[in-house]
Enzyme design. Sequence first.
Site, PDB file in Angstrom:
ATOM      1  N   GLU A  39       0.824  -1.210   0.000  1.00  0.00           N
ATOM      2  CA  GLU A  39       0.000   0.000   0.000  1.00  0.00           C
ATOM      3  C   GLU A  39       0.860   1.263   0.000  1.00  0.00           C
ATOM      4  OE1 GLU A  39      -2.761   2.662  -0.160  1.00  0.00           O
ATOM      5  OE2 GLU A  39      -3.559   0.629   0.144  1.00  0.00           O
ATOM      6  N   SER A  95      -5.563   2.246  -5.091  1.00  0.00           N
ATOM      7  CA  SER A  95      -5.264   0.825  -4.933  1.00  0.00           C
ATOM      8  C   SER A  95      -5.943  -0.024  -5.998  1.00  0.00           C
ATOM      9  CB  SER A  95      -5.696   0.351  -3.544  1.00  0.00           C
ATOM     10  OG  SER A  95      -4.959   1.013  -2.538  1.00  0.00           O
ATOM     11  N   HIS A 100      -1.402   3.377   5.393  1.00  0.00           N
ATOM     12  CA  HIS A 100      -2.608   4.050   4.896  1.00  0.00           C
ATOM     13  C   HIS A 100      -3.070   5.024   5.962  1.00  0.00           C
ATOM     14  CE1 HIS A 100      -6.567   4.802   3.256  1.00  0.00           C
ATOM     15  NE2 HIS A 100      -6.359   3.976   2.246  1.00  0.00           N
ATOM     16  N   ASP A 117       1.186  -0.509  -5.021  1.00  0.00           N
ATOM     17  CA  ASP A 117      -0.006  -0.248  -5.826  1.00  0.00           C
ATOM     18  C   ASP A 117       0.056   1.150  -6.432  1.00  0.00           C
ATOM     19  OD1 ASP A 117      -0.317   1.087  -3.410  1.00  0.00           O
ATOM     20  OD2 ASP A 117      -2.384   0.433  -3.068  1.00  0.00           O
ATOM     21  N   HIS A 118       0.641   2.101  -5.694  1.00  0.00           N
ATOM     22  CA  HIS A 118       0.800   3.486  -6.149  1.00  0.00           C
ATOM     23  C   HIS A 118       1.629   4.204  -5.098  1.00  0.00           C
ATOM     24  CE1 HIS A 118      -2.130   4.849  -3.101  1.00  0.00           C
ATOM     25  NE2 HIS A 118      -2.823   3.764  -3.427  1.00  0.00           N
TER      26      HIS A 118
END
Length: 655
Positions: free
Chosen positions: A296, A335, A453, A507-508
Amino acid sequence: MIKAIKSGMTSYLPIILFVTSSLVVLSLFRLGYLFLFHDRVLHATTLTTYFLLGLRADIIQVGYFTLIPLLLFPFFNNSRLHRRWFQLSLIWLAFCFIVIVFLEVATPAFLMQYDTRPNRLFFEYLLYPKEVLSTLWEGFRGWLIFGVISVGLTLYGLTKAINKVYHQCKQRKPHHVSAWILWPFIVIVTVLGIRSTLAHRPANPAFFAVTSDAMVNSLLINSSYSVAYAAYNLKHEAKANSVYGDLSDSEVIQIVTAEPHLSDATFPSKQYPTVHYQQASVTRDKPLNIVIILEESLGATFVESLGGIAATPNLEKLKNNGWWFEQLYATGIRSVRGIEAVVAGFPPSRARSTVKLSNSQRYFFTIADALKRQGYHTEFIYGGESHFDNMAAFFSGNGFEQIIDQDDFENPLFVGSWGVSDQDLFQKLHNRLVANKDSQQPTFTLAFSSSNHEPFEFPVGDVTLLEQPQNTVNNAVKYADHALGEFFNQAMASEYWQNTLFLVVADHDTRVYGDELIPLSKFHIPGLILGADISPRKVTSIASQIDLAPTLLSIAGVSTFVPTLGQDLSRTDIAPANRAFMQFGDNFGWFEDDHLTVLTLDKGHQEFSYDATSKTLTPSMNRLNEKALQRIRAHAMLPSVLYENRMYYVPPELH
């Protein structure tokens, strides 16, 4: 005459009050954003443009809100019903005013997180109130309290004002004839305000994209307009990327399947025109187990060797044990976009990710579906609730046999807003791999982390924090890296290591922002393939997340049909494609040989040169020819063509 006009205007008092107060409030909020982001605003545009275009956008949205009571007015303009119209209009316009204030109050926190005004993400996240409220409370508590108080005070003030205005209405005799005379003129002015132009097409958000800074462009409009337009665009999801060119579906397919890295591929299906057979570059007696660890928000921002801060010492050590991607780029900033690219090999689009779209919930290619057909057991492990972002539905409908989420963790070490900690996740993954080590059936596992996150909750343990307070993104990344290092220490000492292939990829990046049409450096992510018999190697060519699935299949020894147009980077007989593409709002980016081409709405484009050292973009002097631009447009339009026609799937007869 003037007296008659004044008399008639009193019938429209709710609309006059609403329009005036709304335009004043929206202008004041825009002034506040100027103070917050004055450097970027003044660098991108002039104050005159900023405020006048902003006012123009505000008139559009305010016009939409007033159109309903205006169109109903003729049915109520008589002695018996006029007061009822007055009352209903006050209630409706008060509700609209609350919406305006609420969205503007919510905007600063959204801008800080996503570098744009509230858009489709805003109402998509409303589907997950538990996670959103927890994130707001832990990460934006002060702003949340301020927002609740502001909206509450606005509601209280409006209630008092409505009662006062309505009481005055009852004491005043309406002038129906004068109101009738004024009505068509008011409607015409309102419609012209909504169109905002006499051109063939009315204004839309692209009309206000007058700078090269996407965030400043978003400030020119207002948040209620931004959210409403995003909701309106949902009905155009299937053809979201048709805005980038005039190519037919067949032309798009013809161009993209002619890519050099597919020069020896054959495409046997007319119904699924991108499906081709991929021969594995490695021959194995038994295919390897495959594990994808999707990290994440772990962008290059936090990886020292990729030009970021030193927050990932364990990843830096691990890169010496496998294939390290030095120029890997994410396709998007969420995501689900990373899942779509890594797991399905699907290119990005302006539409919602295919993880959420209805036509891709079944009969849509994923690496899990391909491996399941090859006899693999396939599973997804997530520390949070798998229903989030529709992951469980998408995965279960497209090849994943087992889904393990937060409810399946017994006595976790730590539970935060987004689920159990990364250490809990990796311990579960390790236990699953140990349990399957003697099985004759190969396994595919997707493990998705969540500790990094917002609001960045994690167990401190023996992690040395980079800064104070604890719950910051830099510390969360340090913890995520610590958990990753612990897992691989276990994995490398385990029996399953020799027959398991691992991919660690983000994911990014977190908080993708910048004053460019596409902030390219914020799409840069780390990627590492290791395990089994993988020898260390640096992959220096530009690569995209969609290249990872075909590469993993090939290294694992799996030959199969695939529809993805990503490149198998394990092949040494074909030159690297050396390109990546990404979606940032309405902009599609194509990065190739240090040259970034950005396709914008209404088939426009801009070109930039990228300096990787300074991470800056400058307008390019080397312009692409029309053939090269058509190639980029074809790739930008491809997702809509494949999704709309349900072409992204391998039919059973080709298994």
